[in-house]
Design a protein around this motif. Structure first.
Motif, PDB file in Angstrom:
ATOM      1  N   GLY A 237       0.744  -1.099   0.052  1.00  8.24           N
ATOM      2  CA  GLY A 237      -0.045   0.099  -0.027  1.00  8.24           C
ATOM      3  C   GLY A 237       0.742   1.366   0.182  1.00  8.24           C
ATOM      4  N   MET A 238       2.027   1.036  -0.170  1.00  9.15           N
ATOM      5  CA  MET A 238       3.101   2.270  -0.011  1.00  9.15           C
ATOM      6  C   MET A 238       3.857   2.354  -1.295  1.00  9.15           C
ATOM      7  N   LEU A 239       3.643   1.887  -2.407  1.00  9.29           N
ATOM      8  CA  LEU A 239       4.385   2.035  -3.596  1.00  9.29           C
ATOM      9  C   LEU A 239       4.415   3.588  -3.837  1.00  9.29           C
ATOM     10  N   LYS A 240       5.838   3.475  -4.273  1.00  5.43           N
ATOM     11  CA  LYS A 240       6.348   4.967  -4.285  1.00  5.43           C
ATOM     12  C   LYS A 240       5.583   5.616  -5.759  1.00  5.43           C
ATOM     13  N   SER A 241       5.978   4.826  -6.865  1.00  2.86           N
ATOM     14  CA  SER A 241       5.566   5.224  -8.075  1.00  2.86           C
ATOM     15  C   SER A 241       3.958   4.585  -8.263  1.00  2.86           C
ATOM     16  N   HIS A 242       3.188   5.648  -8.567  1.00  2.35           N
ATOM     17  CA  HIS A 242       1.727   5.074  -8.519  1.00  2.35           C
ATOM     18  C   HIS A 242       1.118   6.402  -9.309  1.00  2.35           C
ATOM     19  N   TYR A 243      -0.150   6.207  -9.784  1.00  6.78           N
ATOM     20  CA  TYR A 243      -1.092   7.344 -10.292  1.00  6.78           C
ATOM     21  C   TYR A 243      -0.589   8.002 -11.543  1.00  6.78           C
ATOM     22  N   SER A 244       0.262   7.356 -12.136  1.00  7.93           N
ATOM     23  CA  SER A 244       1.106   7.809 -13.166  1.00  7.93           C
ATOM     24  C   SER A 244       0.479   8.210 -14.653  1.00  7.93           C
ATOM     25  N   PRO A 245       0.483   9.178 -15.113  1.00 10.38           N
ATOM     26  CA  PRO A 245       0.271   9.270 -16.517  1.00 10.38           C
ATOM     27  C   PRO A 245       1.598   8.806 -17.304  1.00 10.38           C
ATOM     28  N   LYS A 246       1.146   8.547 -18.855  1.00 15.91           N
ATOM     29  CA  LYS A 246       2.207   8.213 -19.586  1.00 15.91           C
ATOM     30  C   LYS A 246       3.427   9.023 -19.902  1.00 15.91           C
ATOM     31  N   LYS A 247       2.842  10.352 -19.775  1.00 18.92           N
ATOM     32  CA  LYS A 247       3.779  11.369 -20.050  1.00 18.92           C
ATOM     33  C   LYS A 247       4.293  12.004 -18.730  1.00 18.92           C
ATOM     34  N   ASP A 248       5.785  12.408 -18.988  1.00 21.87           N
ATOM     35  CA  ASP A 248       6.541  12.833 -17.725  1.00 21.87           C
ATOM     36  C   ASP A 248       5.714  13.991 -16.993  1.00 21.87           C
ATOM     37  N   LEU A 249       5.755  13.841 -15.785  1.00 23.95           N
ATOM     38  CA  LEU A 249       5.076  14.700 -14.842  1.00 23.95           C
ATOM     39  C   LEU A 249       5.908  15.110 -13.995  1.00 23.95           C
ATOM     40  N   LEU A 250       5.908  16.487 -13.860  1.00 23.39           N
ATOM     41  CA  LEU A 250       6.996  16.997 -12.689  1.00 23.39           C
ATOM     42  C   LEU A 250       6.481  18.101 -11.899  1.00 23.39           C
ATOM     43  N   ILE A 251       6.895  18.264 -10.520  1.00 23.09           N
ATOM     44  CA  ILE A 251       6.533  19.068  -9.812  1.00 23.09           C
ATOM     45  C   ILE A 251       7.037  20.640 -10.155  1.00 23.09           C
ATOM     46  N   PHE A 252       6.083  21.461 -10.255  1.00 24.56           N
ATOM     47  CA  PHE A 252       6.459  22.627 -10.718  1.00 24.56           C
ATOM     48  C   PHE A 252       7.141  23.538  -9.303  1.00 24.56           C
ATOM     49  N   ASP A 253       8.247  24.166  -9.473  1.00 19.52           N
ATOM     50  CA  ASP A 253       9.049  24.882  -8.773  1.00 19.52           C
ATOM     51  C   ASP A 253       9.444  26.208  -9.172  1.00 19.52           C
ATOM     52  N   LYS A 254       8.813  27.156  -8.691  1.00 15.38           N
ATOM     53  CA  LYS A 254       9.072  28.620  -9.450  1.00 15.38           C
ATOM     54  C   LYS A 254      10.762  29.052  -9.310  1.00 15.38           C
ATOM     55  N   LYS A 255      11.439  28.507  -8.245  1.00 14.58           N
ATOM     56  CA  LYS A 255      12.847  28.937  -7.850  1.00 14.58           C
ATOM     57  C   LYS A 255      13.414  27.982  -9.186  1.00 14.58           C
ATOM     58  N   THR A 256      12.997  26.832  -9.590  1.00 18.81           N
ATOM     59  CA  THR A 256      14.183  26.081 -10.257  1.00 18.81           C
ATOM     60  C   THR A 256      13.548  25.891 -11.780  1.00 18.81           C
ATOM     61  N   PHE A 257      12.264  26.715 -11.715  1.00 20.78           N
ATOM     62  CA  PHE A 257      11.697  26.239 -13.295  1.00 20.78           C
ATOM     63  C   PHE A 257      12.478  26.809 -14.380  1.00 20.78           C
ATOM     64  N   ASP A 258      12.869  26.221 -15.223  1.00 18.47           N
ATOM     65  CA  ASP A 258      13.643  26.393 -16.526  1.00 18.47           C
ATOM     66  C   ASP A 258      13.102  25.902 -17.750  1.00 18.47           C
ATOM     67  N   ILE A 259      12.502  26.712 -18.629  1.00 17.89           N
ATOM     68  CA  ILE A 259      11.869  26.067 -19.732  1.00 17.89           C
ATOM     69  C   ILE A 259      12.950  25.642 -20.753  1.00 17.89           C
TER      70      ILE A 259
END
Ligand code: TXA
Ligand code: MG
Length: 338
Positions: A237-259
């Motif tokens: 019940g504690m699997l780390k990778s889960h609920y994943s879309p097929k595309k890469d999903l990244l957590i947005f962080d204003k400080k490090t966001f670089d297009i």
């Protein structure tokens, strides 16, 4: 004999002979017949759709693992329609469990309790605890009340992918593998149940979910949270990778966001406001009014929509760590792990 909807055919076809897509309707009598015969079907709940089978029938439970492609070390939740019936599947209910059951069942709450022998080991992956839940969905409650057995039901998605919040989502991914989906409309909560266990006098949250911790603490006082993530869990019940879309999903962080790619190739999932640096057409807002309930309800459907867009990667914004924001962030963080 069952008939199925087939868009290309003029006449209905007999299921299992020529038609290979699930029948979808709201007929609980038909749902009951399929379950009585040992089939695995899609059912609605207030959290997400489940993939249900007779919890007492080893063959039906085996089918659940196969259809979902789920490893059998990951145990299933047992669903029924009343606290009285639930007591038959467990050895005893600790006092705090009973308090929570009285307050929140039916509802988005799953309790881990000492397993009764009537529940096959396959359902609990050999553990001596069983996860039990009473879903708060009128159609499914009526179906469960008419069955002579409880149903084991994981979320009705292929293992690791985004959970389904409509009959259509179930059809898209498992429609060719199951005979029937009970259509109960869109799920009103939209994220899975909160899972709670008990150790001595302590109440422990094992999965953050549709019932907010703040509401639980009003009934039983301070709880502890144990939602360790691991990619090879000893405790399930504690699997780390889960609920994943097929595309890469990244957590947005204003400080490090670089297009580092074309702006047009980026999708964005935000809580309340658009990201002004990105094209609006690839963005989805979970709740403009800032409602955690609305955000939870939209979460999985929006992740699916973004996954289907002509984009390369999806950035997601975390919500404040309170109320259902905690469970939503848990899903987003797990979806971001590859
Ligand atoms: O809202 C929900 O809970 C939905 C709907 C369909 O009821 N069901 C759901 O099931 O989310 P599933 O299988 O996708 O997630 C159940 C989680 C799994 O992570 C499993 O490892 C954990 O519950 N689980 C089940 N039985 C357990 C047990 N005895 N001990 C520890 N974890 C358990
Ligand atoms: Mg699941």
């Amino acid at each position: 004999m069952y008939f199925c909807r087939n868009k290309s055919a003029k006449k209905p076809l007999i299921w299992g002979l020529r038609c290979n897509m699930a029948i979808i309707n709201s007929d609980i009598n038909q749902a009951k017949i399929f379950l009585d015969q040992g089939n695995v079907i899609g059912i609605p709940t207030e959290t997400v759709y489940g993939l249900a089978g007779n919890a007492f029938d080893i063959e039906a439970v085996t089918k659940i693992f196969e259809v979902k492609n789920r490893p059998n070390f990951d145990p299933l939740i047992v669903h029924t329609n009343s606290v009285e019936r639930l007591k038959d599947f467990v050895h005893y209910l600790p006092e705090k469990a009973l308090l929570l059951a009285q307050e929140f069942m039916p509802g988005p709450l799953t309790l881990l309790l000492p397993k009764h022998e009537s529940i096959p080991d396959l359902v609990t992956s050999g553990l001596d605890s069983v996860a039990v839940r009473i879903p708060n969905h009128a159609l499914t409650l009526e179906l469960l009340a008419n069955l002579d057995f409880p149903v084991a039901a994981p979320s009705a998605n292929p293992f690791g992918y985004i959970s389904p919040t409509s009959a259509r989502h179930v059809e898209q991914q498992l429609g060719e593998r199951i005979p029937f989906i009970l259509d109960g409309g869109e799920c009103q909560i939209g994220i899975e149940s909160t899972i709670i266990g008990f150790e001595n006098e302590e109440v422990i949250i094992f999965r953050k979910g549709g019932l907010a911790i703040e509401d639980i603490e009003k009934i039983v006082g301070k709880v502890s949270v144990n939602t360790h993530s691991s990619s090879n869990p000893k405790a399930p019940g504690m699997l780390k990778s889960h609920y994943s879309p097929k595309k890469d999903l990244l957590i947005f962080d204003k400080k490090t966001f670089d297009i580092d790619t074309q702006k047009e190739r980026i999708g964005y999932l935000a809580f309340r406001e658009y990201n002004i640096n990105l094209p609006k057409e690839n963005q989805l807002i979970l709740s403009e009014s800032g409602s955690y309930k609305e955000a939870a309800k939209n979460l999985f459907a929006f992740m699916r929509q973004l996954d289907a867009m002509e984009i390369e990667k999806i950035y997601v914004e975390l919500l404040p760590e309170k109320d259902l924001g905690r469970a939503i962030n848990d899903r987003l963080r797990r979806a971001a792990v590859k």
